[in-house]
Design a protein around this motif. Structure first.
Motif, mmCIF file in Angstrom:
data_model
loop_
_atom_site.group_PDB
_atom_site.id
_atom_site.type_symbol
_atom_site.label_atom_id
_atom_site.label_comp_id
_atom_site.label_asym_id
_atom_site.label_seq_id
_atom_site.Cartn_x
_atom_site.Cartn_y
_atom_site.Cartn_z
ATOM 1 N N LEU A 114 0.835 -1.211 0.000
ATOM 2 C CA LEU A 114 0.000 0.000 0.000
ATOM 3 C C LEU A 114 0.870 1.263 0.000
ATOM 4 C CD1 LEU A 114 -2.913 -0.900 2.462
ATOM 5 C CD2 LEU A 114 -2.980 -0.856 -0.034
ATOM 6 N N ASP A 115 1.982 1.213 0.716
ATOM 7 C CA ASP A 115 2.890 2.378 0.737
ATOM 8 C C ASP A 115 3.439 2.648 -0.662
ATOM 9 O OD1 ASP A 115 2.498 2.766 3.426
ATOM 10 O OD2 ASP A 115 4.354 1.769 4.053
ATOM 11 N N LEU A 116 3.745 1.553 -1.369
ATOM 12 C CA LEU A 116 4.258 1.719 -2.731
ATOM 13 C C LEU A 116 3.180 2.300 -3.648
ATOM 14 C CD1 LEU A 116 6.601 -0.464 -4.725
ATOM 15 C CD2 LEU A 116 4.300 -0.254 -5.656
ATOM 16 N N TRP A 117 1.946 1.845 -3.494
ATOM 17 C CA TRP A 117 0.845 2.398 -4.294
ATOM 18 C C TRP A 117 0.690 3.891 -4.002
ATOM 19 C CZ3 TRP A 117 -3.987 -1.226 -5.012
ATOM 20 C CH2 TRP A 117 -3.555 -2.476 -5.461
ATOM 21 N N LEU A 118 0.782 4.218 -2.725
ATOM 22 C CA LEU A 118 0.656 5.613 -2.311
ATOM 23 C C LEU A 118 1.756 6.463 -2.943
ATOM 24 C CD1 LEU A 118 -1.335 7.034 -0.479
ATOM 25 C CD2 LEU A 118 0.176 6.588 1.454
ATOM 26 N N ASP A 119 2.994 5.942 -2.921
ATOM 27 C CA ASP A 119 4.106 6.657 -3.560
ATOM 28 C C ASP A 119 3.794 6.940 -5.026
ATOM 29 O OD1 ASP A 119 5.784 6.815 -1.431
ATOM 30 O OD2 ASP A 119 7.000 5.069 -1.950
ATOM 31 N N TRP A 120 3.246 5.915 -5.698
ATOM 32 C CA TRP A 120 2.987 6.046 -7.137
ATOM 33 C C TRP A 120 1.966 7.159 -7.395
ATOM 34 C CZ3 TRP A 120 5.455 3.982 -11.244
ATOM 35 C CH2 TRP A 120 4.855 4.173 -12.491
ATOM 36 N N TRP A 121 0.874 7.144 -6.612
ATOM 37 C CA TRP A 121 -0.186 8.129 -6.848
ATOM 38 C C TRP A 121 0.232 9.525 -6.391
ATOM 39 C CZ3 TRP A 121 -4.339 7.445 -9.927
ATOM 40 C CH2 TRP A 121 -4.544 6.135 -10.376
ATOM 41 N N ARG A 122 1.082 9.583 -5.372
ATOM 42 C CA ARG A 122 1.626 10.895 -4.980
ATOM 43 C C ARG A 122 2.523 11.434 -6.083
ATOM 44 N NH1 ARG A 122 2.857 9.434 1.178
ATOM 45 N NH2 ARG A 122 0.945 10.231 2.095
ATOM 46 N N ASP A 123 3.269 10.528 -6.721
ATOM 47 C CA ASP A 123 4.103 10.947 -7.850
ATOM 48 C C ASP A 123 3.232 11.520 -8.966
ATOM 49 O OD1 ASP A 123 6.431 10.261 -6.615
ATOM 50 O OD2 ASP A 123 6.852 8.476 -7.821
ATOM 51 N N LEU A 124 2.110 10.840 -9.247
ATOM 52 C CA LEU A 124 1.198 11.344 -10.293
ATOM 53 C C LEU A 124 0.704 12.741 -9.927
ATOM 54 C CD1 LEU A 124 -0.927 8.151 -11.096
ATOM 55 C CD2 LEU A 124 0.675 9.288 -12.637
ATOM 56 N N LEU A 125 0.399 12.922 -8.641
ATOM 57 C CA LEU A 125 -0.063 14.229 -8.174
ATOM 58 C C LEU A 125 1.029 15.290 -8.378
ATOM 59 C CD1 LEU A 125 -2.432 15.672 -6.634
ATOM 60 C CD2 LEU A 125 -1.161 15.223 -4.537
ATOM 61 N N LEU A 126 2.271 14.923 -8.016
ATOM 62 C CA LEU A 126 3.385 15.870 -8.163
ATOM 63 C C LEU A 126 3.572 16.259 -9.626
ATOM 64 C CD1 LEU A 126 5.934 14.281 -5.658
ATOM 65 C CD2 LEU A 126 4.924 16.566 -5.480
ATOM 66 N N VAL A 127 3.505 15.244 -10.513
ATOM 67 C CA VAL A 127 3.664 15.524 -11.944
ATOM 68 C C VAL A 127 2.553 16.465 -12.404
ATOM 69 C CG1 VAL A 127 3.546 14.498 -14.260
ATOM 70 C CG2 VAL A 127 4.874 13.371 -12.467
ATOM 71 N N LYS A 128 1.333 16.143 -11.968
ATOM 72 C CA LYS A 128 0.168 16.930 -12.363
ATOM 73 C C LYS A 128 0.311 18.385 -11.891
ATOM 74 C CE LYS A 128 -3.929 16.319 -14.286
ATOM 75 N NZ LYS A 128 -4.005 15.799 -15.651
ATOM 76 N N LEU A 129 0.918 18.553 -10.726
ATOM 77 C CA LEU A 129 1.073 19.898 -10.162
ATOM 78 C C LEU A 129 2.336 20.595 -10.672
ATOM 79 C CD1 LEU A 129 0.101 19.099 -6.448
ATOM 80 C CD2 LEU A 129 -1.259 20.394 -8.091
ATOM 81 N N GLY A 130 3.047 19.929 -11.590
ATOM 82 C CA GLY A 130 4.251 20.548 -12.148
ATOM 83 C C GLY A 130 5.476 20.448 -11.258
ATOM 84 N N SER A 131 5.446 19.512 -10.270
ATOM 85 C CA SER A 131 6.609 19.325 -9.397
ATOM 86 C C SER A 131 7.252 17.967 -9.636
ATOM 87 C CB SER A 131 6.202 19.440 -7.928
ATOM 88 O OG SER A 131 5.523 20.641 -7.700
ATOM 89 N N GLY A 132 7.372 17.598 -10.909
ATOM 90 C CA GLY A 132 7.894 16.272 -11.266
ATOM 91 C C GLY A 132 9.295 16.007 -10.727
#
Ligand SMILES: [Zn+2]
Length: 332
Positions: A253-271
């Motif tokens: 679950l932590d790994l899934w969370l990391d992945w979706w947080r990464d998507l959020l960061l990319v979406k917010l322009g903080s890739g």
């Protein structure tokens, strides 16, 4: 020399107490897994027993014996090998007995209780009695990911030391300078470690950890790309793993969370701040397929699942709800 990296507050506090001869009878070291709690505890045990001018020297017979777990006066207590879920009262009774005997080869007897939050209630009460009547020269070091789970009566007897994760840049520097890890790999391991150096060092020397992480990422990508029917077929596997080890499922679950947080960061322009830097292109492509609220809602869903499992919800139901929380068929 203290070997624990980057925990200057805790180290200087201990250093000062050693210089003044005002060492506490019990310490509670709190911090996430692999952040350096055991390293700090062993360093303190060394410092308490090292005969050199600037303890812990790390080189003398006493320091080396402690580092390799062979010193008669330094004992580590944890979950026993019978796959038991808690540290039992018999283990703490042995500690109690042994703490009343004089040191065998050193100056101080040191008892390190790893994952102290897993002590049974009886074990914690037994330890409390020992802490209330401390024998001279005995030091207890309790290690815990979450000190809040321990009885307040035990916590109040301990001096608390909090260890925080290191900045990724510091982990990366230690990996490349001390362990000779090549730069790109050091950067990836530093990000994946979330500042817990012990994990990064373990992953640098054991290929299996990264391989396991790659398999879990692949598993997640399969699920994201699949329809609900296929995802529900995956649920019994999660339930099975959960039955074997709750820790394992929390890691997933932590790994899934990391992945979706990464998507959020990319979406917010903080890739630039993402964890999974080796999958940057995939993340950028995938982020285009989701709206911001959708990504946020999946993150909430994963967190809620973890919380429900901790509160002993029906795992099958919790995982099914989780599968539904991920929008269907938009895996990029
Ligand atoms: Zn020494």
């Amino acid at each position: 020399m203290w070997q624990v990296v980057g925990q200057s507050r805790a180290v200087s506090l201990l250093q000062r107490s050693l210089e003044r001869g005002s060492i506490a009878h019990a310490y509670l070291v709190v911090g996430p897994p692999h952040v350096g709690k055991m390293t700090l505890a062993l360093n303190l045990a060394q410092a308490l027993n090292c005969p050199e001018a600037e303890p812990p020297c790390g080189l003398c017979d006493s320091c080396q014996k402690i580092a390799s777990g062979k010193h008669a006066d330094v004992q580590t207590i944890g979950l026993d090998s019978n796959n038991s879920a808690e540290i039992g009262i018999d283990q703490i009774r042995q500690v109690q007995h042994s703490s009343n005997l004089p040191p065998f080869e050193g100056r101080h007897k040191v008892f390190i209780i790893d994952r102290a939050e897993l002590m049974s209630t009886e074990a914690a009460n037994c330890l409390l009695k020992t802490l209330e009547e401390p024998a001279a020269g005995v030091v207890f070091i309790l290690l815990a990911a979450n000190g809040g789970v321990l009885p307040a009566t035990v916590v109040s007897r301990c001096q608390k030391l909090e260890l925080s994760p290191l900045p990724a840049s510091e982990v990366e520097a230690v990996l490349s300078q001390r362990w000779g890890v090549e730069q790109q790999r050091a950067e990836l391991l530093a990000r994946l470690s979330h500042g817990c150096l012990g994990w990064a060092i373990a992953a640098a020397s054991d290929e299996r950890l990264l391989k396991q992480r790659d398999e879990r990422v692949e598993g997640l990508l399969d699920i994201i790309g699949a329809d609900y029917g296929v995802r529900f077929d995956y649920v019994p596997r999660l339930v099975g793993w959960f039955g074997q080890s709750r820790g394992l499922v929390q890691e997933i679950l932590d790994l899934w969370l990391d992945w979706w947080r990464d998507l959020l960061l990319v979406k917010l322009g903080s890739g630039g701040a993402i964890t999974n830097i080796d999958h940057e292109a995939v993340l950028v492509g995938m982020a285009r397929g989701y709206r911001l609220e959708q990504i946020r809602s999946v993150i909430n869903g994963i967190q809620a699942t973890g919380e429900q499992l901790r509160q002993n919800a029906n795992p099958r139901l919790a995982f099914e709800v989780l599968m539904l929380s991920i929008p269907e068929g938009r895996g990029g």
